[in-house]
Design an enzyme around this catalytic site. Structure first.
Site, PDB file in Angstrom:
ATOM      1  N   ARG A   1       0.807  -1.225   0.000  1.00 43.05           N
ATOM      2  CA  ARG A   1       0.000   0.000   0.000  1.00 43.05           C
ATOM      3  C   ARG A   1       0.837   1.271   0.000  1.00 43.05           C
ATOM      4  O   ARG A   1       0.367   2.326  -0.441  1.00 43.05           O
ATOM      5  CB  ARG A   1      -0.941  -0.005   1.209  1.00 43.05           C
ATOM      6  CG  ARG A   1      -2.030  -1.062   1.091  1.00 43.05           C
ATOM      7  CD  ARG A   1      -3.127  -0.857   2.096  1.00 43.05           C
ATOM      8  NE  ARG A   1      -4.197  -1.814   1.911  1.00 43.05           N
ATOM      9  CZ  ARG A   1      -5.306  -1.825   2.631  1.00 43.05           C
ATOM     10  NH1 ARG A   1      -5.485  -0.926   3.593  1.00 43.05           N
ATOM     11  NH2 ARG A   1      -6.242  -2.728   2.406  1.00 43.05           N
TER      12      ARG A   1
ATOM     13  N   ASP B   1     -16.477   9.796   6.796  1.00 40.74           N
ATOM     14  CA  ASP B   1     -15.286   8.978   6.629  1.00 40.74           C
ATOM     15  C   ASP B   1     -14.092   9.844   6.996  1.00 40.74           C
ATOM     16  O   ASP B   1     -14.186  11.078   6.981  1.00 40.74           O
ATOM     17  CB  ASP B   1     -15.167   8.488   5.181  1.00 40.74           C
ATOM     18  CG  ASP B   1     -14.262   7.260   5.053  1.00 40.74           C
ATOM     19  OD1 ASP B   1     -14.791   6.143   4.985  1.00 40.74           O
ATOM     20  OD2 ASP B   1     -13.026   7.429   5.053  1.00 40.74           O
TER      21      ASP B   1
END
Length: 225
Positions: A24, A134
Site C-alpha cells: 500500500r 469517513d
C-alpha cells in the site's frame, strides 16, 4: 507505520501484515521520491505529525472496500422490519435521520437513499437526512460526485436501480441529483472527538469495527449510544 495508524485511526496492524504495508505504501514512496520504503519511513519520522505526508500514509493504509447493497441481508432487514417501524414512530414529526459511519466512496449511504426512494414514497414529503462520514477526504470527494465506473455499478446494484436512478456519463454512471441530495458527506474520524453530532434514528456502522481493538470498540459504541 503500525504506531502511526494506531495513533491516528486506531487501526490495528498485527505482526505478519508487513506485506500489506509494503504494497500500500509503494505508491506513496514513489510519489515522494524515495526509492525504498525504509527511506519513506525515515522521511516520515522527521516530518511533523500534521504534515501532508502523514495524511497520505494514513489514507493509503485505510481499507475502502465497499459496494452497493453490500451483504443484502441488512438492507432486507431495513426494508421489511426496521424502517416500517421508524416510519410509524416518526409519523408525527415527519423527520428521519440516518448516519452511515465509515462510508468510503458512498455506495452504502446511496444504497440507503435508493431504498427509501423505492420502497417508502411517503418519505418524499418528510425531512429526511442521511449523514455519511469517513476519515478520508479522497473517498469523500468521489462519494460527493456520485460517479461510478461500470465495474462499481456491477457490484451489488440491481439492474432496475441502475436504469431508474443513474444516467450514463462517458464510461461511467452518475447517480441522479435527487438521490444524491439526500446524503450529506462530512469528514469525521471515529476515534477523535465528534463535534455537533445530532441524535440519529438509525446508525449504520458496518465493516469498520473489525479494524479496532476491544477498548476502541467499546469507546465508539459508548459514544454512539
Amino acid at each position: 507505520i503500525s504506531e502511526l495508524v494506531r495513533r491516528r485511526a486506531a487501526i490495528v496492524l498485527e505482526p505478519g501484515k508487513e506485506y500489506l504495508v509494503a504494497s500500500r505504501l509503494s505508491g506513496v514512496a514513489k510519489g515522494e521520491g524515495p526509492a525504498e520504503l525504509g527511506q519513506l519511513i525515515t522521511k516520515l519520522k522527521s516530518a511533523p505529525e500534521s504534515a501532508q505526508l502523514h495524511a497520505k500514509v494514513l489514507e493509503a493504509m485505510t481499507t475502502n472496500e465497499t459496494f452497493f447493497f453490500r451483504d443484502h441481508h441488512p438492507f432486507e432487514a431495513l426494508k421489511n422490519t426496521i424502517l416500517p417501524k421508524l416510519v410509524r414512530d416518526r409519523a408525527a414529526s415527519r423527520r428521519l435521520s440516518i448516519w452511515c459511519a465509515a462510508c468510503s466512496t458512498g455506495q452504502e449511504p446511496y444504497s440507503l437513499a435508493m431504498l427509501l426512494r423505492e420502497h417508502f414514497p411517503v418519505l418524499t414529503s418528510w425531512n429526511v437526512k442521511i449523514a455519511a462520514t469517513d476519515l478520508s477526504p479522497r473517498v469523500l470527494a468521489q462519494a460527493r460526485e456520485g460517479l461510478y465506473s461500470q465495474m462499481e455499478v456491477n457490484r451489488g446494484l440491481p439492474a432496475q436501480y441502475l436504469i431508474k436512478y443513474f444516467r450514463q456519463e462517458g464510461s461511467g454512471w452518475r447517480l441522479n441529483e435527487d438521490v444524491r441530495k439526500l446524503v450529506d458527506f462530512q469528514e469525521l474520524n471515529l476515534i477523535q472527538p465528534w463535534v455537533n453530532q445530532p441524535v440519529f434514528d438509525l446508525v449504520f456502522l458496518r465493516n469498520v469495527m473489525i479494524y479496532f481493538d476491544i477498548p476502541t470498540k467499546r469507546t465508539i459504541l459508548k459514544n454512539i449510544r
